[in-house]
Design a protein around this motif. Structure first.
Motif, PDB file in Angstrom:
ATOM      1  N   LEU A 233     -33.598  23.301   7.594  1.00  0.00           N
ATOM      2  CA  LEU A 233     -33.333  23.619   6.196  1.00  0.00           C
ATOM      3  C   LEU A 233     -32.771  22.365   5.543  1.00  0.00           C
ATOM      4  CD1 LEU A 233     -33.100  25.672   3.862  1.00  0.00           C
ATOM      5  CD2 LEU A 233     -30.783  26.172   4.678  1.00  0.00           C
ATOM      6  N   TYR A 234     -33.476  21.869   4.527  1.00  0.00           N
ATOM      7  CA  TYR A 234     -33.072  20.650   3.840  1.00  0.00           C
ATOM      8  C   TYR A 234     -32.252  20.997   2.597  1.00  0.00           C
ATOM      9  CZ  TYR A 234     -37.059  18.919   6.562  1.00  0.00           C
ATOM     10  OH  TYR A 234     -37.945  18.629   7.560  1.00  0.00           O
ATOM     11  N   SER A 235     -31.130  20.318   2.435  1.00  0.00           N
ATOM     12  CA  SER A 235     -30.294  20.477   1.247  1.00  0.00           C
ATOM     13  C   SER A 235     -30.286  19.139   0.508  1.00  0.00           C
ATOM     14  CB  SER A 235     -28.874  20.892   1.658  1.00  0.00           C
ATOM     15  OG  SER A 235     -28.032  20.969   0.533  1.00  0.00           O
ATOM     16  N   GLY A 236     -31.006  19.087  -0.614  1.00  0.00           N
ATOM     17  CA  GLY A 236     -31.197  17.825  -1.316  1.00  0.00           C
ATOM     18  C   GLY A 236     -29.982  17.417  -2.135  1.00  0.00           C
ATOM     19  N   ILE A 237     -29.557  16.165  -1.970  1.00  0.00           N
ATOM     20  CA  ILE A 237     -28.453  15.596  -2.743  1.00  0.00           C
ATOM     21  C   ILE A 237     -28.986  14.732  -3.881  1.00  0.00           C
ATOM     22  CG2 ILE A 237     -26.415  14.117  -2.612  1.00  0.00           C
ATOM     23  CD1 ILE A 237     -26.242  14.869   0.374  1.00  0.00           C
ATOM     24  N   PHE A 238     -29.966  13.888  -3.567  1.00  0.00           N
ATOM     25  CA  PHE A 238     -30.569  13.006  -4.570  1.00  0.00           C
ATOM     26  C   PHE A 238     -31.994  12.689  -4.148  1.00  0.00           C
ATOM     27  CE2 PHE A 238     -31.796   8.656  -5.662  1.00  0.00           C
ATOM     28  CZ  PHE A 238     -31.742   8.719  -7.050  1.00  0.00           C
ATOM     29  N   ASN A 239     -32.888  12.580  -5.122  1.00  0.00           N
ATOM     30  CA  ASN A 239     -34.273  12.208  -4.837  1.00  0.00           C
ATOM     31  C   ASN A 239     -34.831  11.389  -5.997  1.00  0.00           C
ATOM     32  OD1 ASN A 239     -37.403  13.029  -5.336  1.00  0.00           O
ATOM     33  ND2 ASN A 239     -36.969  12.841  -3.153  1.00  0.00           N
TER      34      ASN A 239
ATOM     35  N   TYR B 243     -29.857  13.408 -10.423  1.00  0.00           N
ATOM     36  CA  TYR B 243     -29.451  12.178 -11.111  1.00  0.00           C
ATOM     37  C   TYR B 243     -29.202  12.376 -12.600  1.00  0.00           C
ATOM     38  CZ  TYR B 243     -30.015   7.620 -13.368  1.00  0.00           C
ATOM     39  OH  TYR B 243     -29.844   6.511 -14.157  1.00  0.00           O
ATOM     40  N   ALA B 244     -29.988  13.240 -13.244  1.00  0.00           N
ATOM     41  CA  ALA B 244     -29.909  13.395 -14.695  1.00  0.00           C
ATOM     42  C   ALA B 244     -28.505  13.802 -15.146  1.00  0.00           C
ATOM     43  CB  ALA B 244     -30.933  14.425 -15.170  1.00  0.00           C
ATOM     44  N   SER B 245     -27.868  14.709 -14.422  1.00  0.00           N
ATOM     45  CA  SER B 245     -26.543  15.162 -14.822  1.00  0.00           C
ATOM     46  C   SER B 245     -25.517  14.041 -14.721  1.00  0.00           C
ATOM     47  CB  SER B 245     -26.107  16.344 -13.956  1.00  0.00           C
ATOM     48  OG  SER B 245     -26.068  15.977 -12.586  1.00  0.00           O
ATOM     49  N   LEU B 246     -25.697  13.143 -13.751  1.00  0.00           N
ATOM     50  CA  LEU B 246     -24.778  12.011 -13.616  1.00  0.00           C
ATOM     51  C   LEU B 246     -24.993  11.019 -14.756  1.00  0.00           C
ATOM     52  CD1 LEU B 246     -25.075  11.326  -9.774  1.00  0.00           C
ATOM     53  CD2 LEU B 246     -23.384  12.729 -10.960  1.00  0.00           C
TER      54      LEU B 246
ATOM     55  N   ASN C 140     -18.514   9.013 -19.891  1.00  0.00           N
ATOM     56  CA  ASN C 140     -17.505   8.275 -19.121  1.00  0.00           C
ATOM     57  C   ASN C 140     -17.793   8.288 -17.624  1.00  0.00           C
ATOM     58  OD1 ASN C 140     -16.009   7.805 -21.537  1.00  0.00           O
ATOM     59  ND2 ASN C 140     -15.078   9.845 -21.331  1.00  0.00           N
ATOM     60  N   MET C 141     -19.064   8.363 -17.270  1.00  0.00           N
ATOM     61  CA  MET C 141     -19.426   8.349 -15.862  1.00  0.00           C
ATOM     62  C   MET C 141     -19.314   6.926 -15.310  1.00  0.00           C
ATOM     63  SD  MET C 141     -20.330   9.751 -13.069  1.00  0.00           S
ATOM     64  CE  MET C 141     -20.617  11.430 -13.616  1.00  0.00           C
ATOM     65  N   THR C 142     -18.619   6.774 -14.220  1.00  0.00           N
ATOM     66  CA  THR C 142     -18.483   5.490 -13.543  1.00  0.00           C
ATOM     67  C   THR C 142     -19.126   5.573 -12.164  1.00  0.00           C
ATOM     68  OG1 THR C 142     -16.358   6.076 -12.535  1.00  0.00           O
ATOM     69  CG2 THR C 142     -16.307   5.077 -14.748  1.00  0.00           C
ATOM     70  N   VAL C 143     -19.242   4.424 -11.524  1.00  0.00           N
ATOM     71  CA  VAL C 143     -19.830   4.401 -10.182  1.00  0.00           C
ATOM     72  C   VAL C 143     -18.988   5.228  -9.216  1.00  0.00           C
ATOM     73  CG1 VAL C 143     -20.456   2.940  -8.234  1.00  0.00           C
ATOM     74  CG2 VAL C 143     -20.930   2.166 -10.564  1.00  0.00           C
ATOM     75  N   ASP C 144     -17.680   5.096  -9.313  1.00  0.00           N
ATOM     76  CA  ASP C 144     -16.793   5.855  -8.419  1.00  0.00           C
ATOM     77  C   ASP C 144     -16.947   7.358  -8.633  1.00  0.00           C
ATOM     78  OD1 ASP C 144     -15.846   3.555  -7.333  1.00  0.00           O
ATOM     79  OD2 ASP C 144     -14.060   3.447  -8.600  1.00  0.00           O
ATOM     80  N   LYS C 145     -17.034   7.780  -9.906  1.00  0.00           N
ATOM     81  CA  LYS C 145     -17.198   9.198 -10.198  1.00  0.00           C
ATOM     82  C   LYS C 145     -18.544   9.701  -9.690  1.00  0.00           C
ATOM     83  CE  LYS C 145     -14.263   9.539 -14.320  1.00  0.00           C
ATOM     84  NZ  LYS C 145     -14.257   9.829 -15.784  1.00  0.00           N
ATOM     85  N   ALA C 146     -19.586   8.890  -9.859  1.00  0.00           N
ATOM     86  CA  ALA C 146     -20.917   9.287  -9.395  1.00  0.00           C
ATOM     87  C   ALA C 146     -20.935   9.457  -7.883  1.00  0.00           C
ATOM     88  CB  ALA C 146     -21.954   8.261  -9.836  1.00  0.00           C
ATOM     89  N   ILE C 147     -20.280   8.536  -7.161  1.00  0.00           N
ATOM     90  CA  ILE C 147     -20.235   8.625  -5.701  1.00  0.00           C
ATOM     91  C   ILE C 147     -19.483   9.876  -5.266  1.00  0.00           C
ATOM     92  CG2 ILE C 147     -19.326   7.546  -3.609  1.00  0.00           C
ATOM     93  CD1 ILE C 147     -19.894   4.837  -4.894  1.00  0.00           C
ATOM     94  N   ARG C 148     -18.359  10.155  -5.931  1.00  0.00           N
ATOM     95  CA  ARG C 148     -17.592  11.355  -5.580  1.00  0.00           C
ATOM     96  C   ARG C 148     -18.401  12.628  -5.846  1.00  0.00           C
ATOM     97  NH1 ARG C 148     -13.152   8.470  -7.851  1.00  0.00           N
ATOM     98  NH2 ARG C 148     -13.395   9.589  -9.841  1.00  0.00           N
ATOM     99  N   GLU C 149     -19.161  12.635  -6.940  1.00  0.00           N
ATOM    100  CA  GLU C 149     -19.979  13.801  -7.260  1.00  0.00           C
ATOM    101  C   GLU C 149     -21.080  13.999  -6.214  1.00  0.00           C
ATOM    102  OE1 GLU C 149     -21.673  17.129  -8.893  1.00  0.00           O
ATOM    103  OE2 GLU C 149     -19.708  16.221  -9.297  1.00  0.00           O
TER     104      GLU C 149
END
Length: 464
Positions: A178-184, A222-225, A230-239
């Motif tokens: 079962l695959y759970s997609g994080i990013f594609n 990706y679209a939501s990020l 005020n999205m930053t690289v650190d926030k994107a990684i945490r998300e």
């Protein structure tokens, strides 16, 4: 003597671990592999750490060689060397949890969770040349947008498998995933050309044509990020990390495999891995660029104008014509992607017969201390399978220590030397596998590098 011929991915598959019956990780390569243990428990996050990176056409040394300080010349030379079938690949896999145990006399059940990162991109030859060199030296030549082709994904995989010994000769197995997609992100099957021709008619000496362009880039996760303020690289990684166990998109796949002992010494095996599909339904974005357009450039006119008249807005007119013929759209449609399928097949022959007094696994008799083999490798990619071939010597020094030395040839290098060592201290197992050892002497000149290591508890019987 042992011969092994197979088809597997030299990037995502691990030829140094394939059919190593002392390691539970061999079941991820072939769920129908013959195994020599009755229970295992992986150390969370440490039972398997795998990293691979490769470039089929150039190395870092080709770009950053100190012998020539002109970087532009080195980049141009590298681009001329590369073709649209050259590619770049990065694969990382981290086993989060792994467990398994023998059920009855014939079945072994295993399961676990692992996270995987995979990027595969072909070199966009024509677009890169057009952007870097321009079209002055390529009058009458087509620049193909089909050269743009890449895939990339981050996902978590939940899996459960069954290894079943039918009799003393045949072992079969299957694994449900079962695959759970994080990013594609993916862009394949693009079409269209750009061309410049000499023309005798029109306001310019040249005519530029963009014909039947259709370039699509699909993304999920990706679209939501991108759209969040005020999205930053650190926030994107945490998300993204917060989605590690339960991503927004799902998929399903299977592994199937078998091993068959033809005679006491000769055996054949085969498997298919990641025959599966991802369904991207949430947080999707599709960037589409399509259409056709021809232009001979601008023909400026300079009429006499009074104070109330403005000059002709040539550039605005050109942009309007361009936008009317070459459409740039963004949609949020669902899309599906196939997982990069791997497949293996082989035969083997062993020497150095040894039956240990405590060898209670009847189906494993006899045991051979020396294994010599040949493994061919491949994985399905957008433009077709990629391949590699590995020859190896597998030696069981004793019941605890084992090593495998290998020589491989693939689309990255003609001299891939590899070494795998696995050792068990009572029930605690540690293994290390390094491929392309020569490349580690100078990573800047290496076309590829691969490393796998891990530790776990492996039991030969049910007693601790």
């Amino acid at each position: 003597m042992l011969w092994m011929a197979g088809l597997s991915s030299f990037g995502q598959n691990r030829p140094l671990l394939y059919n190593v019956d002392d390691l539970p990780q061999s079941l991820l390569q072939n769920p129908g592999a013959r195994i020599d243990f009755t229970k295992h428990l992986g150390i969370p996050f440490f039972s398997q750490i795998h990293f691979f990176a490769g470039s089929s056409g150039v190395t870092l040394h080709d770009i950053f060689d100190d012998s020539n300080s002109n970087v532009n010349e080195k980049v141009q030379r590298a681009m001329r060397k590369l073709t649209s079938n050259d590619f770049f690949s990065v694969n990382e896999q981290l086993e989060i949890f792994s467990i398994g145990g023998k059920v009855g006399q014939k079945a072994y059940v295993s399961g676990g969770i692992y996270q995987e990162f995979d990027v595969f991109a072909y070199f966009p030859k024509d677009p890169a040349v057009l952007a870097f060199e321009g079209n002055a030296d390529y009058i009458g030549d087509n620049f193909h947008f089909s050269d743009v082709s890449f895939t990339g994904e981050v996902l978590t995989v939940y899996h459960a498998g069954l290894n079943y010994n039918v009799d003393g000769k045949l072992t079969v197995g299957g694994r449900l995933k079962l695959y759970s997609g994080i990013f594609n992100a993916e862009s394949t099957n693009n079409t269209g050309t750009f061309r410049t021709d000499v023309t005798e008619n029109g306001p310019n000496f040249y005519q530029h044509s963009i014909d039947n362009v259709n370039v699509t880039v699909n993304t999920s996760g990706y679209a939501s990020l991108k759209n969040e303020e005020n999205m930053t690289v650190d926030k994107a990684i945490r998300e993204l990390l917060s989605r590690s166990f339960f991503g927004q998109n799902v998929g399903v796949g299977v592994d199937l495999g078998f091993s068959y002992r033809v005679s006491e010494q000769l055996a054949i095996s085969g498997s298919v891995q990641d025959f599966g599909l991802m369904f991207h339904q949430k947080d999707t974005e599709n960037s589409i660029y399509y259409g056709s357009y021809q232009t001979s450039g601008l023909e400026p006119l300079f009429p006499e104008l009074n104070d109330n008249q403005r000059t002709i807005p040539y550039w605005e007119i050109f942009e309007e014509e361009l936008d009317a013929n070459l459409i740039d759209e963004t949609t949020h449609n669902e899309y599906n992607t196939w997982r990069p399928m791997k497949f293996n097949a082989g035969f083997q022959f062993g020497t150095g017969k040894s039956i240990l007094p405590c060898d209670y696994l009847i189906s494993k008799k006899p045991r051979f201390m020396n294994l010599f083999g040949l493994l061919a490798s491949g994985v399905v990619r957008p433009k077709g399978p990629t391949y590699g071939v590995t020859a190896y010597w597998d030696r069981k020094v004793n019941d605890n220590l084992r090593f495998r030395a290998a020589y491989g040839v693939d689309e990255f290098t003609m001299t891939k030397l590899g070494l795998m060592v696995t050792n068990r201290f009572k029930n605690f197992n540690v293994y290390l596998a390094v491929n392309d050892i020569l490349g580690y002497t100078n990573l800047a000149k290496a076309n590829s590098a691969s490393l796998q290591l891990g530790m776990q508890f492996v039991f030969k019987n049910f007693e601790l």
